[in-house]
Design an enzyme around this catalytic site. Structure first.
Site, PDB file in Angstrom:
ATOM      1  N   SER A 112      -1.214  -3.115  11.160  1.00  0.00           N
ATOM      2  CA  SER A 112      -0.768  -4.077  10.155  1.00  0.00           C
ATOM      3  C   SER A 112       0.503  -4.780  10.651  1.00  0.00           C
ATOM      4  O   SER A 112       1.351  -4.148  11.285  1.00  0.00           O
ATOM      5  CB  SER A 112      -0.470  -3.361   8.834  1.00  0.00           C
ATOM      6  OG  SER A 112      -1.589  -2.598   8.443  1.00  0.00           O
TER       7      SER A 112
ATOM      8  N   TYR B 171      -1.299  -3.464  -6.914  1.00  0.00           N
ATOM      9  CA  TYR B 171      -1.012  -4.307  -5.749  1.00  0.00           C
ATOM     10  C   TYR B 171      -2.034  -4.150  -4.625  1.00  0.00           C
ATOM     11  O   TYR B 171      -2.377  -3.026  -4.230  1.00  0.00           O
ATOM     12  CB  TYR B 171       0.371  -3.963  -5.191  1.00  0.00           C
ATOM     13  CG  TYR B 171       0.991  -5.085  -4.384  1.00  0.00           C
ATOM     14  CD1 TYR B 171       1.719  -6.087  -5.019  1.00  0.00           C
ATOM     15  CD2 TYR B 171       0.838  -5.162  -3.008  1.00  0.00           C
ATOM     16  CE1 TYR B 171       2.285  -7.137  -4.302  1.00  0.00           C
ATOM     17  CE2 TYR B 171       1.399  -6.205  -2.281  1.00  0.00           C
ATOM     18  CZ  TYR B 171       2.123  -7.181  -2.937  1.00  0.00           C
ATOM     19  OH  TYR B 171       2.686  -8.220  -2.225  1.00  0.00           O
TER      20      TYR B 171
ATOM     21  N   HIS C 151     -10.798  -1.902  11.537  1.00  0.00           N
ATOM     22  CA  HIS C 151      -9.677  -2.737  11.110  1.00  0.00           C
ATOM     23  C   HIS C 151      -9.480  -3.818  12.178  1.00  0.00           C
ATOM     24  O   HIS C 151      -8.549  -3.764  12.973  1.00  0.00           O
ATOM     25  CB  HIS C 151      -8.436  -1.843  10.987  1.00  0.00           C
ATOM     26  CG  HIS C 151      -7.258  -2.491  10.330  1.00  0.00           C
ATOM     27  ND1 HIS C 151      -5.962  -2.094  10.571  1.00  0.00           N
ATOM     28  CD2 HIS C 151      -7.171  -3.498   9.417  1.00  0.00           C
ATOM     29  CE1 HIS C 151      -5.131  -2.823   9.850  1.00  0.00           C
ATOM     30  NE2 HIS C 151      -5.831  -3.679   9.145  1.00  0.00           N
TER      31      HIS C 151
ATOM     32  N   ARG D 158       2.501 -11.834  -0.335  1.00  0.00           N
ATOM     33  CA  ARG D 158       1.153 -12.151   0.146  1.00  0.00           C
ATOM     34  C   ARG D 158       0.606 -13.448  -0.421  1.00  0.00           C
ATOM     35  O   ARG D 158       1.016 -13.902  -1.483  1.00  0.00           O
ATOM     36  CB  ARG D 158       0.195 -11.026  -0.292  1.00  0.00           C
ATOM     37  CG  ARG D 158       0.532  -9.653   0.271  1.00  0.00           C
ATOM     38  CD  ARG D 158       0.064  -9.534   1.682  1.00  0.00           C
ATOM     39  NE  ARG D 158       0.342  -8.221   2.244  1.00  0.00           N
ATOM     40  CZ  ARG D 158      -0.419  -7.642   3.182  1.00  0.00           C
ATOM     41  NH1 ARG D 158      -1.500  -8.241   3.630  1.00  0.00           N
ATOM     42  NH2 ARG D 158      -0.077  -6.474   3.684  1.00  0.00           N
TER      43      ARG D 158
ATOM     44  N   LYS E 270      -9.495  -2.113   1.699  1.00  0.00           N
ATOM     45  CA  LYS E 270      -9.195  -0.940   2.521  1.00  0.00           C
ATOM     46  C   LYS E 270      -9.995   0.285   2.057  1.00  0.00           C
ATOM     47  O   LYS E 270     -10.443   1.086   2.863  1.00  0.00           O
ATOM     48  CB  LYS E 270      -7.698  -0.633   2.475  1.00  0.00           C
ATOM     49  CG  LYS E 270      -6.798  -1.792   2.885  1.00  0.00           C
ATOM     50  CD  LYS E 270      -7.045  -2.222   4.308  1.00  0.00           C
ATOM     51  CE  LYS E 270      -6.025  -3.256   4.764  1.00  0.00           C
ATOM     52  NZ  LYS E 270      -6.314  -3.736   6.126  1.00  0.00           N
TER      53      LYS E 270
ATOM     54  N   ASP F 218      -9.375  -9.349   9.217  1.00  0.00           N
ATOM     55  CA  ASP F 218      -8.857  -7.998   8.930  1.00  0.00           C
ATOM     56  C   ASP F 218      -9.878  -6.883   9.147  1.00  0.00           C
ATOM     57  O   ASP F 218      -9.495  -5.801   9.553  1.00  0.00           O
ATOM     58  CB  ASP F 218      -8.344  -7.957   7.479  1.00  0.00           C
ATOM     59  CG  ASP F 218      -7.452  -6.753   7.197  1.00  0.00           C
ATOM     60  OD1 ASP F 218      -6.625  -6.406   8.067  1.00  0.00           O
ATOM     61  OD2 ASP F 218      -7.595  -6.141   6.120  1.00  0.00           O
TER      62      ASP F 218
ATOM     63  N   CYS G 233       0.915  -7.111  12.956  1.00  0.00           N
ATOM     64  CA  CYS G 233       1.009  -7.431  14.393  1.00  0.00           C
ATOM     65  C   CYS G 233       0.358  -8.777  14.696  1.00  0.00           C
ATOM     66  O   CYS G 233       0.131  -9.097  15.862  1.00  0.00           O
ATOM     67  CB  CYS G 233       0.339  -6.355  15.233  1.00  0.00           C
ATOM     68  SG  CYS G 233       1.300  -4.854  15.389  1.00  0.00           S
TER      69      CYS G 233
ATOM     70  N   ARG H 183       0.855  -1.180   0.000  1.00  0.00           N
ATOM     71  CA  ARG H 183       0.000   0.000   0.000  1.00  0.00           C
ATOM     72  C   ARG H 183       0.896   1.237   0.000  1.00  0.00           C
ATOM     73  O   ARG H 183       1.941   1.261   0.656  1.00  0.00           O
ATOM     74  CB  ARG H 183      -0.881   0.032   1.258  1.00  0.00           C
ATOM     75  CG  ARG H 183      -2.005  -0.982   1.237  1.00  0.00           C
ATOM     76  CD  ARG H 183      -2.923  -0.818   2.431  1.00  0.00           C
ATOM     77  NE  ARG H 183      -2.284  -1.168   3.680  1.00  0.00           N
ATOM     78  CZ  ARG H 183      -1.775  -0.334   4.560  1.00  0.00           C
ATOM     79  NH1 ARG H 183      -1.831   0.980   4.338  1.00  0.00           N
ATOM     80  NH2 ARG H 183      -1.218  -0.747   5.662  1.00  0.00           N
TER      81      ARG H 183
HETATM   82  C1  OXD Z   1      -2.894  -4.211   5.937  1.00  0.00           C
HETATM   83  C2  OXD Z   1      -3.493  -5.355   5.233  1.00  0.00           C
HETATM   84  O1  OXD Z   1      -1.935  -3.614   5.447  1.00  0.00           O
HETATM   85  O2  OXD Z   1      -4.424  -5.955   5.780  1.00  0.00           O
HETATM   86  O3  OXD Z   1      -3.392  -3.877   7.030  1.00  0.00           O
HETATM   87  O4  OXD Z   1      -3.068  -5.679   4.115  1.00  0.00           O
HETATM   88 MN    MN Z   2      -5.126  -4.947   7.507  1.00  0.00          MN
END
Ligand code: OXD
Ligand code: MN
Length: 606
Positions: A266, A215, A244, A387, A224, A291, A268, A73
């Site tokens: 993100s 991406y 989130h 990913r 998101k 998520d 964690c 991102r």
């Molecule tokens: C993030 C994701 O970056 O879920 O939080 O991809």
């Molecule tokens: Mn996320």
């Protein structure tokens, strides 16, 4: 399906206008079938973008390698283009919406030349559910179409719900790489240079315009962009929560069930926690989402959560049979891998997969790579943000109610981050407003040196929503406070702060984490049931020393250390919030949060 067959005149005109601007060679409306998915994958294989993987080991799986400029991102190219700058707030990038649309219209002009424009009708949430929202994404990327098939519900069934005048969130996406006559991608991931990438949100008109990146969250616009940034605006206006957060189901040995959501920045471990295999005998954890959670109030005054997504877009490195066996099982078939390494037998490998690299690999850049464990400087074979995109229904512990349109009633919210010091293993808020305060100060240690921050410092990421809130964060805090004020607090979820990442003087993690986190979840479960033993402290309710059974390798002293109130550390924390964090939000920072700050400070000084 072709555009002429669309039964929604507004949608048809929107698509035709987009096609006139972006001038693709052809336009296709996606039907969401397996045949369509297979065709998208075949196109990407034929153009050299995808590598089919070993059908014996990873049936139905493919590998993509993106451009090195397009691997994550892009927060500094992500915009909340509200009419007034103050509504985007200090934590979002802002450009005047008229100016931004002008710039992007220029970029979109002719941007799909030589390509097909795909029109993807998608539903975030079960198709037809009251909580679900429909979006339509226009894209020139078959990779995006295939990923959207996994991550959302796509196709004709969505158009049926939309009817001739239903509402949808319009989403434009173009990779920004038109093709000349006879030109093909020929193995080169199409995208635009970084300074031409834009991930734009127009909150008043609820539009998403994305350009230049193929991406993840930049391109799969349901995730998101719609389910968090635009949905957070809808949630503010309509009195619900778009967060989130993972959603998990936990069952105790007596068969009693509770549902818990958790917000963590993100990287964690949200996916790991959502699929955890408890070490505590008799307890089970099942997954509802990893998520995003959308939560609305039921007629009984409780908050019900749905997972708007249909798949997992998880970080591969570090995922292994110990950290997350259920994820490893989920991604054994029908999965899209991006930027992981390729083995000689056409399987996948990444750092932290749990075993050494088997022989010669092709790294995420497409180069030969042989593991050299003696060389600390060796670049990773898989990109750190590589990913997997895997269907949620393949998860061995997906909860049977994961697609229930009513959602699941939430008993507890968790907030957490990577905090090597000060923050205890678990801490229950004294009240809703105290919990909102905790959410507002969430922070996580910066681990990636690539970030524009000093490794080892704490980046504040309130509610883990810093990159995902579609409006002013001060107003977002106010929204959370209002939710508490306008509902019966006894029916609201209880709020907990957790921290799996405490380190000792030698820099080693004190708590083993992963499956052992079930011990903490069990205490949270019991607190919600009114049975867990806790002590009232200046920072909240902490477990009594005997309330959480110690896992192997954690001494009594360790346990004391991670469950104590570190007065000096908390005073420093409070001072940091007062001096550096809250002032960022100016006069939009609700006075109730300053009052909480004062109250904690007073208790610490007492
Ligand atoms: C993030 C994701 O970056 O879920 O939080 O991809
Ligand atoms: Mn996320």
């Amino acid at each position: 399906m072709n555009v002429q067959e669309l039964k929604h005149p507004g949608l048809k005109k929107w698509v035709e206008d987009a096609a006139a601007l972006m001038t693709p060679d052809s336009v296709e409306v996606c039907d969401g079938t397996q045949a369509e998915y297979d065709r998208m994958i075949k196109i990407t294989i034929d153009t050299g973008l995808a590598t089919p993987l070993n059908p014996q080991k990873l049936p139905g799986c493919v590998l993509f390698r993106s451009d090195p400029s397009d691997v994550a991102r892009v927060e500094n190219r992500t915009y909340i283009a509200s009419e007034k700058q103050e509504d985007a707030g200090p934590t979002n990038n802002w450009i005047d919406p008229e100016e931004l649309k002008k710039t992007m219209t220029g970029l979109y002009r002719g941007s799909m030349k030589g390509r097909t424009m795909y029109v993807i009708p998608f539903s975030m949430g079960p198709v037809g559910s009251d909580i679900a929202k429909i979006g339509v994404e226009i894209t020139d990327s078959p990779y995006v179409v295939a990923n959207m098939h996994i991550m959302t519900r796509v196709g004709t069934k969505v158009l049926e719900v939309l009817g001739s005048n239903g509402y949808y969130v319009p989403c434009f996406h173009s990779v920004g790489k038109p093709l000349g006559p006879g030109e093909k991608d020929a193995g080169k991931w199409p995208c635009a240079p970084l300074d031409k990438k834009y991930i734009s949100h127009f909150p008043e008109t609820r539009e998403i315009w994305s350009y230049g990146s193929g991406y993840g969250g930049n391109a799969l616009l349901g995730k998101k962009c719609l389910a968090l940034r635009i949905a957070s605006v809808l949630a503010r206006d309509e009195g619900w929560l778009a967060e989130h957060m993972l959603i998990l189901k936990i069952t105790n040995p007596q068969g009693e069930v509770k549902y818990i959501t958790g917000a963590f920045p993100s990287a964690c471990g949200k996916t790991n926690l959502a699929m955890l295999i408890p070490t505590l005998p008799g307890w089970t954890v099942e997954t509802v989402g990893d998520d995003i959670a959308w939560m609305k109030f039921g007629a009984d005054g409780r908050l019900y959560a749905i997972n708007p997504e249909a798949g997992f877009f998880g970080v591969a490195p570090g995922t292994n049979n110990d950290s997350n066996r259920n994820a490893m099982e989920t991604i054994k078939k029908n999965t899209i891998y991006t930027n992981v390494a390729l083995t000689e037998d056409k399987s996948v490998w990444w750092e932290g997969i749990g075993y050494d690299a088997p022989g010669k690999l092709i790294d995420w850049n497409g180069n030969e790579w042989i593991q050299d464990k003696g060389n600390k400087e060796q670049k990773p074979a898989a990109h750190p943000n590589s990913r997997f995109t895997g269907p949620a229904k393949q998860c061995p512990v997906i909860a049977k109610e994961w697609e229930d349109p009513k959602g699941v009633p939430i008993s507890a919210f968790l907030f957490g981050g990577r905090r090597p010091k000060t923050i205890p293993l678990v801490n229950q808020a004294k009240s809703w407003i105290h919990g909102v305060f905790m959410g507002s100060i969430v922070g996580s240690e910066v681990t990636a040196a690539a970030l524009d921050l000093k490794a080892g410092t704490i980046r504040r990421d309130p509610f883990a929503m810093l990159p995902f809130c579609g409006y002013h964060m001060g107003d977002y805090f106010k929204h959370w406070i209002k939710i508490g004020q306008s509902h019966d607090e006894s029916k609201l979820p209880k709020i907990f702060f957790v921290n799996w990442f405490r380190k000792n003087e030698a820099g080693k993690f004190i708590w083993p984490g992963y499956g052992e986190n079930s011990r903490v979840l069990a205490w949270i479960f019991e607190r919600c049931a009114g049975t867990g033993k806790g002590v009232d402290t200046p920072i909240g309710f902490l477990p009594t020393p005997d309330a959480i059974a110690r896992p192997a390798g954690v001494s009594e002293d360790d346990m004391k250390e991670i469950l104590k109130v570190d007065i000096a550390g908390w005073k420093a924390e409070i001072a940091d919030v007062r001096q550096n964090h809250y002032p960022k939000f100016g006069d939009k920072l609700p006075k109730e949060l300053y009052a909480e700050l004062d109250a904690i400070e007073k208790r610490l000084n007492a």
